[in-house]
Design a protein around this motif. Structure first.
Motif, mmCIF file in Angstrom:
data_model
loop_
_atom_site.group_PDB
_atom_site.id
_atom_site.type_symbol
_atom_site.label_atom_id
_atom_site.label_comp_id
_atom_site.label_asym_id
_atom_site.label_seq_id
_atom_site.Cartn_x
_atom_site.Cartn_y
_atom_site.Cartn_z
ATOM 1 N N MET A 1 -27.745 43.486 50.250
ATOM 2 C CA MET A 1 -26.489 43.943 49.671
ATOM 3 C C MET A 1 -26.171 43.058 48.468
ATOM 4 O O MET A 1 -26.326 41.845 48.523
ATOM 5 N N THR A 2 -25.692 43.691 47.422
ATOM 6 C CA THR A 2 -25.324 42.929 46.232
ATOM 7 C C THR A 2 -23.876 42.458 46.329
ATOM 8 O O THR A 2 -23.095 42.978 47.129
ATOM 9 N N LEU A 3 -23.530 41.496 45.489
ATOM 10 C CA LEU A 3 -22.158 41.002 45.449
ATOM 11 C C LEU A 3 -21.205 42.127 45.057
ATOM 12 O O LEU A 3 -20.124 42.244 45.632
ATOM 13 N N GLN A 4 -21.601 42.956 44.122
ATOM 14 C CA GLN A 4 -20.734 44.064 43.698
ATOM 15 C C GLN A 4 -20.475 45.034 44.842
ATOM 16 O O GLN A 4 -19.355 45.511 45.018
ATOM 17 N N GLN A 5 -21.479 45.342 45.628
ATOM 18 C CA GLN A 5 -21.302 46.216 46.789
ATOM 19 C C GLN A 5 -20.361 45.567 47.804
ATOM 20 O O GLN A 5 -19.490 46.228 48.368
ATOM 21 N N ALA A 6 -20.538 44.277 48.032
ATOM 22 C CA ALA A 6 -19.690 43.552 48.976
ATOM 23 C C ALA A 6 -18.246 43.534 48.499
ATOM 24 O O ALA A 6 -17.318 43.736 49.282
ATOM 25 N N LYS A 7 -18.035 43.318 47.197
ATOM 26 C CA LYS A 7 -16.682 43.338 46.640
ATOM 27 C C LYS A 7 -16.039 44.695 46.828
ATOM 28 O O LYS A 7 -14.847 44.795 47.139
ATOM 29 N N SER A 8 -16.802 45.744 46.645
ATOM 30 C CA SER A 8 -16.287 47.097 46.806
ATOM 31 C C SER A 8 -15.843 47.354 48.248
ATOM 32 O O SER A 8 -14.790 47.937 48.490
ATOM 33 N N ILE A 9 -16.634 46.903 49.187
ATOM 34 C CA ILE A 9 -16.275 47.054 50.606
ATOM 35 C C ILE A 9 -14.992 46.297 50.906
ATOM 36 O O ILE A 9 -14.073 46.822 51.531
ATOM 37 N N ALA A 10 -14.923 45.053 50.452
ATOM 38 C CA ALA A 10 -13.730 44.232 50.693
ATOM 39 C C ALA A 10 -12.500 44.885 50.075
ATOM 40 O O ALA A 10 -11.442 44.955 50.696
ATOM 41 N N ARG A 11 -12.640 45.363 48.846
ATOM 42 C CA ARG A 11 -11.517 46.011 48.160
ATOM 43 C C ARG A 11 -11.041 47.236 48.938
ATOM 44 O O ARG A 11 -9.850 47.463 49.097
ATOM 45 N N HIS A 12 -11.979 48.008 49.456
ATOM 46 C CA HIS A 12 -11.632 49.187 50.262
ATOM 47 C C HIS A 12 -10.862 48.796 51.522
ATOM 48 O O HIS A 12 -10.002 49.547 51.991
ATOM 49 N N LEU A 13 -11.138 47.626 52.047
ATOM 50 C CA LEU A 13 -10.466 47.138 53.254
ATOM 51 C C LEU A 13 -9.138 46.443 52.963
ATOM 52 O O LEU A 13 -8.456 46.002 53.873
ATOM 53 N N GLY A 14 -8.794 46.306 51.679
ATOM 54 C CA GLY A 14 -7.547 45.645 51.317
ATOM 55 C C GLY A 14 -7.687 44.140 51.183
ATOM 56 O O GLY A 14 -6.696 43.413 51.271
ATOM 57 N N LEU A 15 -8.908 43.676 50.978
ATOM 58 C CA LEU A 15 -9.169 42.254 50.834
ATOM 59 C C LEU A 15 -9.847 41.978 49.499
ATOM 60 O O LEU A 15 -10.256 42.901 48.799
ATOM 61 N N THR A 16 -9.953 40.703 49.173
ATOM 62 C CA THR A 16 -10.692 40.308 47.988
ATOM 63 C C THR A 16 -11.891 39.482 48.421
ATOM 64 O O THR A 16 -11.851 38.788 49.438
ATOM 65 N N LEU A 17 -12.943 39.570 47.659
ATOM 66 C CA LEU A 17 -14.134 38.769 47.896
ATOM 67 C C LEU A 17 -14.619 38.324 46.524
ATOM 68 O O LEU A 17 -14.771 39.139 45.616
ATOM 69 N N ARG A 18 -14.825 37.035 46.376
ATOM 70 C CA ARG A 18 -15.335 36.534 45.100
ATOM 71 C C ARG A 18 -16.186 35.304 45.340
ATOM 72 O O ARG A 18 -16.079 34.654 46.381
ATOM 73 N N LEU A 43 -23.342 35.803 52.153
ATOM 74 C CA LEU A 43 -22.682 37.048 51.779
ATOM 75 C C LEU A 43 -22.489 37.979 52.974
ATOM 76 O O LEU A 43 -21.444 38.608 53.114
ATOM 77 N N GLU A 44 -23.473 38.055 53.846
ATOM 78 C CA GLU A 44 -23.329 38.898 55.037
ATOM 79 C C GLU A 44 -22.195 38.401 55.931
ATOM 80 O O GLU A 44 -21.443 39.200 56.497
ATOM 81 N N ASP A 45 -22.077 37.100 56.067
ATOM 82 C CA ASP A 45 -20.979 36.518 56.841
ATOM 83 C C ASP A 45 -19.640 36.850 56.196
ATOM 84 O O ASP A 45 -18.664 37.140 56.889
ATOM 85 N N ALA A 46 -19.594 36.832 54.873
ATOM 86 C CA ALA A 46 -18.356 37.154 54.160
ATOM 87 C C ALA A 46 -17.924 38.588 54.455
ATOM 88 O O ALA A 46 -16.746 38.844 54.726
ATOM 89 N N ILE A 47 -18.858 39.524 54.417
ATOM 90 C CA ILE A 47 -18.520 40.924 54.695
ATOM 91 C C ILE A 47 -18.115 41.102 56.158
ATOM 92 O O ILE A 47 -17.140 41.791 56.462
ATOM 93 N N LYS A 48 -18.852 40.484 57.067
ATOM 94 C CA LYS A 48 -18.517 40.566 58.488
ATOM 95 C C LYS A 48 -17.099 40.042 58.727
ATOM 96 O O LYS A 48 -16.307 40.647 59.443
ATOM 97 N N THR A 49 -16.771 38.931 58.100
ATOM 98 C CA THR A 49 -15.440 38.348 58.243
ATOM 99 C C THR A 49 -14.375 39.242 57.623
ATOM 100 O O THR A 49 -13.289 39.403 58.184
ATOM 101 N N ALA A 50 -14.669 39.850 56.471
ATOM 102 C CA ALA A 50 -13.715 40.762 55.839
ATOM 103 C C ALA A 50 -13.395 41.931 56.767
ATOM 104 O O ALA A 50 -12.232 42.316 56.917
ATOM 105 N N ILE A 51 -14.405 42.472 57.411
ATOM 106 C CA ILE A 51 -14.191 43.579 58.352
ATOM 107 C C ILE A 51 -13.334 43.117 59.521
ATOM 108 O O ILE A 51 -12.400 43.809 59.940
ATOM 109 N N GLU A 52 -13.627 41.930 60.049
ATOM 110 C CA GLU A 52 -12.841 41.393 61.168
ATOM 111 C C GLU A 52 -11.391 41.131 60.761
ATOM 112 O O GLU A 52 -10.465 41.403 61.526
#
Length: 77
Positions: A1-18, A43-52
């Motif tokens: 997964m790219t950083l841009q994809q991860a940012k998009s997921i976080a944004r969709h969830l109402g969070l920020t990732l940078r 990065l995978e941990d960041a997305i997992k945490t954003a979902i949680e």
């Protein structure tokens, strides 16, 4: 997964990732402050945490505890 994809997921969830200067990833609520921020070098941990985090906020909202903000869980704010 790219950083841009991860940012998009976080944004969709109402969070920020940078990525911060240290090379770590920072996940937080859009209206969050440093006490709600989460840092990781994976990065995978960041997305997992954003979902949680999004799921936890959803649950707290469902029971009426998150209206005052992400830091107000047990005490009246």
């Amino acid at each position: 997964m790219t950083l841009q994809q991860a940012k998009s997921i976080a944004r969709h969830l109402g969070l920020t990732l940078r990525m911060v200067r240290s090379g770590e990833y920072r996940v937080n609520f859009r209206d969050g402050n440093e006490t709600t921020a989460y840092y990781t070098d994976n990065l995978e941990d960041a997305i997992k945490t954003a979902i949680e985090m999004a799921h936890k906020r959803e649950l707290l909202t469902a029971v009426g505890l998150a209206e005052a903000g992400p830091n107000c869980v047990r005490s009246p704010c």
